[in-house]
Design a protein around this motif. Structure first.
Motif, PDB file in Angstrom:
ATOM      1  N   ASN A   6     -29.587  -3.063   9.977  1.00 59.75           N
ATOM      2  CA  ASN A   6     -27.895  -2.965  10.520  1.00 59.75           C
ATOM      3  C   ASN A   6     -27.190  -1.911  10.505  1.00 59.75           C
ATOM      4  OD1 ASN A   6     -27.739  -5.159   8.618  1.00 59.75           O
ATOM      5  ND2 ASN A   6     -27.739  -4.779   6.557  1.00 59.75           N
ATOM      6  N   GLN A   7     -28.159  -0.812  11.127  1.00 62.33           N
ATOM      7  CA  GLN A   7     -27.514   0.178  11.383  1.00 62.33           C
ATOM      8  C   GLN A   7     -27.583   0.365  12.804  1.00 62.33           C
ATOM      9  OE1 GLN A   7     -29.054   3.878   9.114  1.00 62.33           O
ATOM     10  NE2 GLN A   7     -27.735   3.651   7.964  1.00 62.33           N
ATOM     11  N   LEU A   8     -28.770  -0.211  13.094  1.00 65.03           N
ATOM     12  CA  LEU A   8     -29.122  -0.428  14.546  1.00 65.03           C
ATOM     13  C   LEU A   8     -27.801  -1.486  14.833  1.00 65.03           C
ATOM     14  CD1 LEU A   8     -32.749   0.355  14.386  1.00 65.03           C
ATOM     15  CD2 LEU A   8     -31.277   2.248  15.337  1.00 65.03           C
ATOM     16  N   GLY A   9     -27.574  -2.262  14.282  1.00 63.90           N
ATOM     17  CA  GLY A   9     -26.484  -3.484  15.044  1.00 63.90           C
ATOM     18  C   GLY A   9     -26.484  -4.646  15.329  1.00 63.90           C
ATOM     19  N   HIS A  10     -27.869  -5.013  14.272  1.00 58.50           N
ATOM     20  CA  HIS A  10     -28.885  -6.243  13.809  1.00 58.50           C
ATOM     21  C   HIS A  10     -28.190  -6.755  12.596  1.00 58.50           C
ATOM     22  CE1 HIS A  10     -31.350  -4.714  17.498  1.00 58.50           C
ATOM     23  NE2 HIS A  10     -31.937  -4.059  16.552  1.00 58.50           N
ATOM     24  N   THR A  11     -28.692  -8.097  13.285  1.00 55.78           N
ATOM     25  CA  THR A  11     -28.042  -9.208  11.754  1.00 55.78           C
ATOM     26  C   THR A  11     -29.285  -9.436  10.704  1.00 55.78           C
ATOM     27  OG1 THR A  11     -26.408 -10.019  12.968  1.00 55.78           O
ATOM     28  CG2 THR A  11     -26.942 -10.621  10.438  1.00 55.78           C
ATOM     29  N   VAL A  12     -29.066  -9.255  10.169  1.00 52.78           N
ATOM     30  CA  VAL A  12     -30.384  -8.917   8.305  1.00 52.78           C
ATOM     31  C   VAL A  12     -30.227 -10.423   7.332  1.00 52.78           C
ATOM     32  CG1 VAL A  12     -31.793  -7.708   7.810  1.00 52.78           C
ATOM     33  CG2 VAL A  12     -31.001  -6.480   9.436  1.00 52.78           C
TER      34      VAL A  12
ATOM     35  N   THR B 153     -30.136  -8.910  17.079  1.00 56.24           N
ATOM     36  CA  THR B 153     -30.596  -9.723  17.037  1.00 56.24           C
ATOM     37  C   THR B 153     -30.913 -10.345  15.263  1.00 56.24           C
ATOM     38  OG1 THR B 153     -32.582  -8.660  18.227  1.00 56.24           O
ATOM     39  CG2 THR B 153     -33.232 -10.076  16.611  1.00 56.24           C
ATOM     40  N   LYS B 154     -31.306 -11.028  15.510  1.00 52.15           N
ATOM     41  CA  LYS B 154     -30.443 -12.429  14.192  1.00 52.15           C
ATOM     42  C   LYS B 154     -32.676 -11.963  13.478  1.00 52.15           C
ATOM     43  CE  LYS B 154     -26.847 -15.046  15.669  1.00 52.15           C
ATOM     44  NZ  LYS B 154     -26.696 -16.648  15.966  1.00 52.15           N
ATOM     45  N   ILE B 155     -32.399 -11.255  12.218  1.00 49.99           N
ATOM     46  CA  ILE B 155     -33.202 -10.893  12.365  1.00 49.99           C
ATOM     47  C   ILE B 155     -33.339 -11.708  10.401  1.00 49.99           C
ATOM     48  CG2 ILE B 155     -35.328  -8.996  11.341  1.00 49.99           C
ATOM     49  CD1 ILE B 155     -33.588  -7.024  13.587  1.00 49.99           C
ATOM     50  N   VAL B 156     -34.716 -11.713   9.882  1.00 51.31           N
ATOM     51  CA  VAL B 156     -35.072 -11.805   8.703  1.00 51.31           C
ATOM     52  C   VAL B 156     -36.555 -11.208   8.109  1.00 51.31           C
ATOM     53  CG1 VAL B 156     -35.695 -14.472   7.264  1.00 51.31           C
ATOM     54  CG2 VAL B 156     -34.085 -14.281   8.972  1.00 51.31           C
ATOM     55  N   ILE B 157     -36.146 -10.939   7.897  1.00 49.07           N
ATOM     56  CA  ILE B 157     -37.107  -9.683   6.024  1.00 49.07           C
ATOM     57  C   ILE B 157     -37.115 -10.796   4.939  1.00 49.07           C
ATOM     58  CG2 ILE B 157     -37.949  -8.046   5.499  1.00 49.07           C
ATOM     59  CD1 ILE B 157     -35.524  -6.731   6.894  1.00 49.07           C
TER      60      ILE B 157
END
Lengths: 225, 79
Positions: free
Chosen positions: A23-29, A2-6
């Motif tokens: 990131n460790q779970l494979g998401h793009t942050v 998932t492409k995530i924005v914090i």
């Protein structure tokens, strides 16, 4: 993936740590500055915990209208998934994206300890991998954690299963006093919006993601993404 | 022009700070205290002489930022 924005707000304290977990779970942050007016190429927005703008006036009050919140509101209106944790939950309430308000704890003290919550529904993007009725130990850290809303709204939330988490004891019994550390209305610890795409959680799931922290129950939530 | 904006919790909302304050006052011997409520006072210095206009603008400030209309009410007093 998932492409995530914090969203990083002045006084937020967990954007970088949460980014590492995701990131460790494979998401793009990507960590976005609060002055950004648009958030492109985003599949999930997270408002982290902390004390945005020093919690002055009311927690979340000074954050609710910063430039990036325009983009967050539009994303939420378009039914994009938004998660607020701790102060992020307070901001979503102040911005009227979620109903209610988080008052200061009736003990007038900062609460910092492990608590138990019961997951009431898996009909949200952040609880979909968790069996309903699961009891989880999670850390809670807040001064303004006492959820309140008017009678009609809380009744509707109960009826339409918009309460995602409730405080409970270690056996999963929900008491409205003893195991409800912030005296939240109806023992509310987390809620979801009417359309099911915006979630606010008071327990710090982001602080229960590693054996090093002594608790990995938070991963159950992030693994739902 | 100076304006004082008094922000208070609505009657039906639990005022946790007020409840503890009342308890402490009674413990200190002020047993006549029936109730105590804690609000906020915001002092504004405004560049205008138009009181009605200022009242309207302050109401807007309250709606947008100063108060949470769901649980708080406001009173504006001009000096």
């Amino acid at each position: 993936m998932t492409k995530i924005v914090i969203i990083d707000l002045p006084g937020a304290n967990s954007a970088v740590e949460m980014s590492a977990t995701l990131n460790q779970l494979g998401h793009t942050v990507r960590i976005a500055n609060y002055k950004e007016e648009t958030l492109k190429n985003t599949e999930l927005i997270i408002l982290p915990g902390g004390y945005s703008f020093g919690d002055y006036l009311r927690p979340g009050a000074l954050a609710k209208d910063v430039p990036v919140m325009g983009a967050v509101k539009k994303f939420a209106r378009d039914e994009g998934p938004v998660l607020g944790i701790g102060n992020g939950f307070q901001i979503l309430c102040e911005a009227k994206i979620l109903p209610g308000i988080l008052f200061q704890n009736p003990t007038l003290t900062f609460f910092r300890n492990d608590i138990y919550v019961k997951v009431l529904s898996n009909n949200t993007f952040i609880t979909k991998n968790i069996e309903p009725e699961t009891v989880l130990k999670l850390p809670l850290a807040c001064y303004y954690g006492s959820y309140y809303t008017d009678k009609r709204t809380i009744n509707d939330m109960e009826e339409f299963q918009k309460i995602t988490l409730k405080y409970c004891d270690e056996f999963g019994e929900i008491h409205y006093n003893d195991s409800n550390p912030t005296e939240s209305l109806n023992a509310v610890a987390g809620i979801v919006s009417r359309h099911g795409n915006v979630v606010g959680l008071m327990p710090r799931i982001d602080r229960a993601v590693s054996e090093l922290f002594g608790n990995t129950n938070g991963l159950k939530f992030f693994e739902s993404l | 022009m100076k304006a004082n904006v008094l922000i208070r919790l609505n009657e039906d909302v639990l005022d946790a700070a007020g409840r503890i304050l009342k308890q402490r006052l009674i413990e200190l011997g002020f047993t006549e205290v029936r109730n105590a409520k804690i609000g906020r006072l915001i002092e504004l210095d405004l560049e205008t002489a138009d009181k009605d206009g200022a009242r309207e603008r302050i109401q807007k400030m309250c709606d947008i930022l100063l108060a949470n209309g769901d649980v708080e009410n406001t009173i504006t007093l001009f000096e």
